[in-house]
Design a protein around this motif. Sequence first.
Motif, PDB file in Angstrom:
ATOM      1  N   TYR A 137      33.374  67.319  45.516  1.00  0.00           N
ATOM      2  CA  TYR A 137      33.978  66.884  44.265  1.00  0.00           C
ATOM      3  C   TYR A 137      33.251  67.421  43.035  1.00  0.00           C
ATOM      4  CZ  TYR A 137      36.246  63.656  47.472  1.00  0.00           C
ATOM      5  OH  TYR A 137      36.953  63.130  48.516  1.00  0.00           O
ATOM      6  N   SER A 138      31.967  67.687  43.163  1.00  0.00           N
ATOM      7  CA  SER A 138      31.228  68.231  42.015  1.00  0.00           C
ATOM      8  C   SER A 138      31.700  69.637  41.658  1.00  0.00           C
ATOM      9  CB  SER A 138      29.729  68.243  42.322  1.00  0.00           C
ATOM     10  OG  SER A 138      29.462  69.009  43.490  1.00  0.00           O
TER      11      SER A 138
ATOM     12  N   GLY B   8      32.249  63.878  39.825  1.00  0.00           N
ATOM     13  CA  GLY B   8      32.371  64.338  41.205  1.00  0.00           C
ATOM     14  C   GLY B   8      31.094  64.134  41.999  1.00  0.00           C
TER      15      GLY B   8
ATOM     16  N   GLU C 157      36.093  68.245  49.800  1.00  0.00           N
ATOM     17  CA  GLU C 157      35.370  67.025  49.465  1.00  0.00           C
ATOM     18  C   GLU C 157      34.119  67.304  48.646  1.00  0.00           C
ATOM     19  OE1 GLU C 157      34.650  64.769  52.961  1.00  0.00           O
ATOM     20  OE2 GLU C 157      36.758  64.343  53.342  1.00  0.00           O
TER      21      GLU C 157
ATOM     22  N   LYS D  15      30.558  57.906  48.126  1.00  0.00           N
ATOM     23  CA  LYS D  15      31.501  57.988  49.254  1.00  0.00           C
ATOM     24  C   LYS D  15      30.747  57.963  50.586  1.00  0.00           C
ATOM     25  CE  LYS D  15      35.372  60.757  50.958  1.00  0.00           C
ATOM     26  NZ  LYS D  15      34.851  60.996  52.323  1.00  0.00           N
TER      27      LYS D  15
ATOM     28  N   GLU E  10      30.570  61.776  45.355  1.00  0.00           N
ATOM     29  CA  GLU E  10      29.980  62.305  46.591  1.00  0.00           C
ATOM     30  C   GLU E  10      28.858  61.413  47.099  1.00  0.00           C
ATOM     31  OE1 GLU E  10      28.698  66.277  45.949  1.00  0.00           O
ATOM     32  OE2 GLU E  10      30.713  67.097  45.691  1.00  0.00           O
TER      33      GLU E  10
ATOM     34  N   ILE F 114      35.158  70.652  42.824  1.00  0.00           N
ATOM     35  CA  ILE F 114      36.607  70.522  42.718  1.00  0.00           C
ATOM     36  C   ILE F 114      37.007  69.927  41.364  1.00  0.00           C
ATOM     37  CG2 ILE F 114      38.654  69.417  43.693  1.00  0.00           C
ATOM     38  CD1 ILE F 114      37.567  71.635  45.421  1.00  0.00           C
ATOM     39  N   PHE F 115      36.321  68.883  40.908  1.00  0.00           N
ATOM     40  CA  PHE F 115      36.708  68.210  39.664  1.00  0.00           C
ATOM     41  C   PHE F 115      36.595  69.133  38.449  1.00  0.00           C
ATOM     42  CE2 PHE F 115      36.204  63.470  40.951  1.00  0.00           C
ATOM     43  CZ  PHE F 115      37.193  63.660  41.898  1.00  0.00           C
TER      44      PHE F 115
ATOM     45  N   SER G 127      33.130  66.002  34.259  1.00  0.00           N
ATOM     46  CA  SER G 127      33.856  66.025  35.531  1.00  0.00           C
ATOM     47  C   SER G 127      32.928  66.346  36.694  1.00  0.00           C
ATOM     48  CB  SER G 127      35.004  67.034  35.463  1.00  0.00           C
ATOM     49  OG  SER G 127      34.512  68.338  35.180  1.00  0.00           O
TER      50      SER G 127
END
Length: 350
Positions: free
Chosen positions: A321-322, A70, A319, A77, A74, A324-325, A66
Amino acid sequence: MSEKSPQESQNEEVDLGVLFKAIGESFEKLFRFISNIFKGTFSLIILALKPIVNNFKLVAIILMVSALVGFFIEKVKEPVYVADMLVRPYYDSKYQLSNNVNYFNALIGSKNYAELSVIFEIDSSTTAKELLGFDIEIGPETQNDLIKEYDDYIKSLDSTLAVDVTYEDFISNRDILAGRIFSIKAKSTSNNVFPSLEKGFIKTLENEYSIKLKKRTDSIRKVKRKSYLDELERVENLQKTYLDIKKTESEKDLVKVAGGVLPLIQEKTETKEFELFKEELKIRGALRLIEEEMVDEGQYYDILSSFEEVGAKEKDFFEEYSIIFPALALIILILGYSFIKVFKFIKEYE
């Protein structure tokens, strides 16, 4: 003197013993209750960590995957860049500014790039499509600014209402349009589009209502200024007249003394030089205030800080994600394990 009987003393000792015993039992129950809370909390933590420890390799693999997903998102994006502009609107143009910010966001949401290109005088095919949105909020304020604003607000209220409005109530109930300085934040996928956006906001600040209000305010100021100048001229003429009277009376006194006549009583004309002097200072002060207002508010706005030439990359925790995921994956694992345990317990319950 009467003395207590041995029976009464024994009863008092029994009552005190019962009281101390009851107090001791109460403290014991309190400590037992607090101990049970800590034990229960510790047990819940252990129960929550136990499946993670038992399945450590699987959990580690899921968290690592995950985090990599993420991190990849990033990098793929498209970055978002932001820039700020500080403005001080005059003549109530702040209301149009707030409405237009919402209008610009609506145009971006509906992908009406042609209208955006006309407003900001930018290319609709590339630059307009790079815009993501605008935010408006109250600009930086000092404590002195807030106190002065509160004082002006209290003076505008009736005395019976002003008593019930505290400084804390005033600050907590202020809306965004109560400010005098506003911060406009622009977001874009390009970091060099921001200087070209300033023209669109200048058009917003010079709207039809603000132009009409400025003309009316300037006319009122001119009328007041002329009235004060006329009053000042009248005061100066009176001062000159009183000065001539004083001069004439002084010349008469000199003639009489030179002729050898010393009058016992000399009537003096009553003048009011000091009152006229105070009136002159008051009028000049009012004129100075009007001239300062005409200079300070000679324009429809003041740009205290323009958009930066190059926008800064926006940093938003949601944002990342590394981070949050993996956190979401861990929460899902814990909830899933808890659901399975509860489901199994309900199924086997008799």
